[in-house]
Design a protein around this motif. Structure first.
Motif, PDB file in Angstrom:
ATOM      1  N   PRO A 189       0.826  -1.135  -0.014  1.00 45.20           N
ATOM      2  CA  PRO A 189       0.002  -0.042  -0.020  1.00 45.20           C
ATOM      3  C   PRO A 189       0.808   1.208  -0.062  1.00 45.20           C
ATOM      4  CG  PRO A 189      -0.987  -1.659   1.411  1.00 45.20           C
ATOM      5  CD  PRO A 189       0.186  -2.170   1.141  1.00 45.20           C
ATOM      6  N   ASP A 190       2.190   1.264   0.520  1.00 42.99           N
ATOM      7  CA  ASP A 190       2.911   2.357   0.680  1.00 42.99           C
ATOM      8  C   ASP A 190       3.484   2.883  -0.712  1.00 42.99           C
ATOM      9  OD1 ASP A 190       2.646   2.824   3.545  1.00 42.99           O
ATOM     10  OD2 ASP A 190       4.452   1.304   3.870  1.00 42.99           O
ATOM     11  N   ARG A 191       3.499   2.119  -1.560  1.00 44.26           N
ATOM     12  CA  ARG A 191       3.949   2.061  -3.049  1.00 44.26           C
ATOM     13  C   ARG A 191       2.926   2.822  -4.252  1.00 44.26           C
ATOM     14  NH1 ARG A 191       7.977  -1.920  -5.890  1.00 44.26           N
ATOM     15  NH2 ARG A 191       8.318   0.330  -7.075  1.00 44.26           N
ATOM     16  N   ILE A 192       1.446   2.746  -3.712  1.00 40.49           N
ATOM     17  CA  ILE A 192       0.595   3.262  -4.362  1.00 40.49           C
ATOM     18  C   ILE A 192       0.345   4.741  -4.116  1.00 40.49           C
ATOM     19  CG2 ILE A 192      -2.184   3.120  -4.883  1.00 40.49           C
ATOM     20  CD1 ILE A 192      -0.517   0.434  -5.292  1.00 40.49           C
ATOM     21  N   ASP A 193       0.430   5.282  -5.598  1.00 39.54           N
ATOM     22  CA  ASP A 193       0.577   6.850  -5.495  1.00 39.54           C
ATOM     23  C   ASP A 193      -0.915   7.441  -5.563  1.00 39.54           C
ATOM     24  OD1 ASP A 193       3.303   7.410  -6.509  1.00 39.54           O
ATOM     25  OD2 ASP A 193       2.727   5.957  -8.003  1.00 39.54           O
ATOM     26  N   ALA A 194      -2.094   6.788  -6.051  1.00 34.23           N
ATOM     27  CA  ALA A 194      -3.373   7.042  -6.132  1.00 34.23           C
ATOM     28  C   ALA A 194      -4.252   6.046  -6.294  1.00 34.23           C
ATOM     29  CB  ALA A 194      -3.611   8.144  -7.046  1.00 34.23           C
ATOM     30  N   VAL A 195      -5.433   6.174  -5.700  1.00 32.05           N
ATOM     31  CA  VAL A 195      -6.712   5.238  -5.891  1.00 32.05           C
ATOM     32  C   VAL A 195      -7.478   6.187  -7.059  1.00 32.05           C
ATOM     33  CG1 VAL A 195      -8.621   3.741  -5.202  1.00 32.05           C
ATOM     34  CG2 VAL A 195      -6.190   4.229  -4.098  1.00 32.05           C
ATOM     35  N   LEU A 196      -8.134   5.444  -8.087  1.00 35.16           N
ATOM     36  CA  LEU A 196      -9.084   6.128  -8.848  1.00 35.16           C
ATOM     37  C   LEU A 196     -10.437   5.380  -8.739  1.00 35.16           C
ATOM     38  CD1 LEU A 196      -6.367   7.400  -9.920  1.00 35.16           C
ATOM     39  CD2 LEU A 196      -7.526   7.457 -12.368  1.00 35.16           C
ATOM     40  N   MET A 197     -11.377   5.882  -8.107  1.00 36.87           N
ATOM     41  CA  MET A 197     -12.721   5.276  -7.892  1.00 36.87           C
ATOM     42  C   MET A 197     -13.840   5.295  -8.884  1.00 36.87           C
ATOM     43  SD  MET A 197     -13.836   3.391  -5.495  1.00 36.87           S
ATOM     44  CE  MET A 197     -12.347   3.492  -4.664  1.00 36.87           C
ATOM     45  N   THR A 198     -14.127   4.379  -9.516  1.00 39.62           N
ATOM     46  CA  THR A 198     -15.252   4.293 -10.393  1.00 39.62           C
ATOM     47  C   THR A 198     -16.609   4.909  -9.889  1.00 39.62           C
ATOM     48  OG1 THR A 198     -15.901   2.187 -10.269  1.00 39.62           O
ATOM     49  CG2 THR A 198     -14.404   2.835 -12.037  1.00 39.62           C
ATOM     50  N   HIS A 199     -16.930   4.427  -8.664  1.00 38.49           N
ATOM     51  CA  HIS A 199     -18.481   4.825  -7.988  1.00 38.49           C
ATOM     52  C   HIS A 199     -18.236   4.234  -6.626  1.00 38.49           C
ATOM     53  CE1 HIS A 199     -19.277   0.619  -9.597  1.00 38.49           C
ATOM     54  NE2 HIS A 199     -20.426   0.748  -8.769  1.00 38.49           N
TER      55      HIS A 199
END
Length: 533
Positions: A57-67
């Motif tokens: 999780p520390d290496r994830i830059d962003a989460v893009l959420m569809t809904h």
């Protein structure tokens, strides 16, 4: 021209099942997630929610959420608890919904686990722990950042993105990515034709790779207009109330509830049904309805007259108020959850399933292994909270409230995205839906490469060529999909007594039980034998 970097996609959920949506995109040092959803269905499938993430999780830059449906956002609190503190990009409407959906999901986790731990048949077992808590949900919601549709933004270095209307629920979006010279499109969940509140789904055309949902890939259904849909609902309500009992509708607190409220209010306002009390037994449904009202200026089909604040509507808040509905007869009860796996719908089912004068009306998809699926498929008895409940109520279904595009709708959406020069990935569907949709796409020549990924698989993506497999699937994930031994056990348990009574003699029943005991002992012994070298 942008420099082309190696790009991979790893599938972490909603692969050959319809929940747990999560895809990881990596390009160089940049990593983003598309959705981070909860697994729902059988107990075996739910155990996947307790796994350590297959990525850092520390290496994830962003989460893009569809809904904001829980099968797309419901593991965000776990991700945050595991160390993620980056942005969650979504539409402004989804941002507002996450403020209430995620803390409520934590509350449901806590209350559901407390209820399970109180069960008599768990008295000697180790107490279960919630997947996450209310405070975890609140922390995750604070990371949401709203971005308008069709506006480019950069969620991670070298990755550009923009959102397109998906017409599934309030704020739902498809996600377009530009990574170097590579163009990707993630459908999210797509709405059907004649969907209330929103215009039809839209997105550009001409992609290297497309990831498309397949929930209803195995079926086509009538696409009634909103007026026709209200006529169908009117008939169901009149028939149910004529029986003298309650009309109980399992609903998702988000979107399905508001669609039903829109149609019920319209039918009452037009004098087409009596003004009976309508109980919305879900605090989350009340909160999300307020958000719909807040965004009403952007919604279609509201018509005239009061809708979300109609005087016939009674929003039930407390547990005591909910339990008091056990004494109601002749009312309409909308209660979550939509697949009957948790929430207040379960105690309404316990009190109304045994009543021949009551009606249970299903208006949404029921995933394999859920209580809703068992009831809909004709179970005569069901197992709930350690008790056997007879099913004597009238069981009805309305498909006119489908929130997903059917097979024809998915084909039409894909045709509008053509050409797809690389691979089309089919996700978010059960096996039959995936196979039938794939066959139809092949027949129409809409994609040169069709891939049905398995959970854990990683693919290399390049412009204008089919994707190539780089990482293998997780065997334990495939074993969890569909119904499991607990479903079979519940089915056996609720029907055992009736099956034994079909044996004409007491001696025959005793012999049958003895053989069952012997078979269990043999099976246990076989499992304990170490495998040969």
């Amino acid at each position: 021209m942008d420099e082309q970097l190696p790009v991979t996609i790893t599938f972490h959920g909603a692969d050959r099942t319809v929940t747990g949506s999560c895809m990881e995109i990596a390009s160089g040092e940049s990593r983003i997630l598309i959705d981070c959803g909860l697994f729902q269905g059988s107990r075996s499938l739910e155990t996947l929610n307790y796994r350590t993430f297959a990525f850092d999780p520390d290496r994830i830059d962003a989460v893009l959420m569809t809904h904001a449906h829980i099968d797309h956002c419901g593991l965000l609190p776990t991700l945050v608890a595991a160390g993620y503190d980056g942005p969650v990009w979504c539409t402004p409407q989804t941002r507002d919904l996450l403020d209430v959906v995620l803390p409520d999901a934590g509350r449901l986790q806590e209350s559901d686990i407390a209820r399970r731990n109180r069960r008599a048949d768990r008295a000697t077992e180790r107490p279960l722990q919630p997947i996450y808590t209310v405070s975890d949900g609140e922390r995750a919601a604070r990371l949401a950042r709203g971005i308008a549709l069709q506006q480019w933004f950069e969620p991670a270095p070298g990755i550009r993105a923009r959102l397109w209307n998906a017409a599934h629920i309030l704020g739902s979006a498809s996600i377009e990515l530009s990574i170097g010279g590579l163009r990707l499109l993630f459908s999210g969940d797509l709405g059907p034709e004649n969907k209330a509140f929103y215009p039809d789904p839209e997105a550009p055309a001409g992609f290297d790779h497309v990831m498309c949902e397949s929930t209803y890939g195995d079926r086509t259904f009538a696409q009634p207009t909103i007026r026709q849909r209200r006529t169908l609902l009117q008939q169901e309500i009149r028939q149910a109330l004529a029986r003298g009992g309650n009309l109980v509708i399992p609903v998702f607190a988000l979107e399905r509830t508001q669609e039903l409220l829109l149609d019920i209010a319209s039918l009452i306002n037009a004098g087409r049904i009596a003004r009976v009390p309508v109980y919305i037994d879900s605090p989350l449904a009340g909160q999300t309805t307020q958000i719909f009202a807040r965004h009403a200026e952007a919604l279609e089909d509201l018509g005239r007259g009061r809708v979300f604040d109609h005087p016939a509507f009674h929003f039930v808040e407390t547990a005591d108020e909910s339990m008091a509905l056990n004494d109601v007869s002749g009312g309409i009860i909308l209660a979550a959850s939509g697949m009957c796996e948790g929430g207040r719908i379960r105690h309404h089912l316990r009190h109304n399933l045994p009543r021949p004068d009551s009606t249970i009306l299903f208006v949404g998809f029921q995933s394999a292994g859920t209580l809703g699926r068992a009831i809909l498929e004709g179970a005569k008895r069901v197992r709930m909270s350690g008790r056997t409940i007879p099913v004597q109520a009238s069981i009805r279904r309305l498909e006119s409230y489908a929130a997903h595009a059917d097979q024809d709708g998915l084909i039409a959406w894909l045709a509008d995205r053509a050409p797809i020069s690389g691979s089309l990935f089919l996700t978010h569907g059960e096996a039959k839906a995936l196979d039938m949709l794939s066959a139809r796409i092949t027949e129409g020549g809409l994609a040169r490469s069709i891939i049905i990924p398995q959970m854990g698989e990683r693919y290399a993506l390049a412009p204008a060529v089919p994707a190539s497999l780089e990482g293998a699937a997780l065997p334990e994930a495939g074993a969890a999909i569909g119904s499991d031994w607990r479903n079979s056990y519940a089915d056996l348990l609720v029907n055992l007594q009736a099956k034994l009574r079909e044996i004409p003699t007491a001696q025959g029943r005793e012999a049958a039980l003895r053989r069952m005991t012997e078979m269990l002992a043999i099976s246990k012994a076989e499992q304990s034998v170490p495998p040969e070298d």
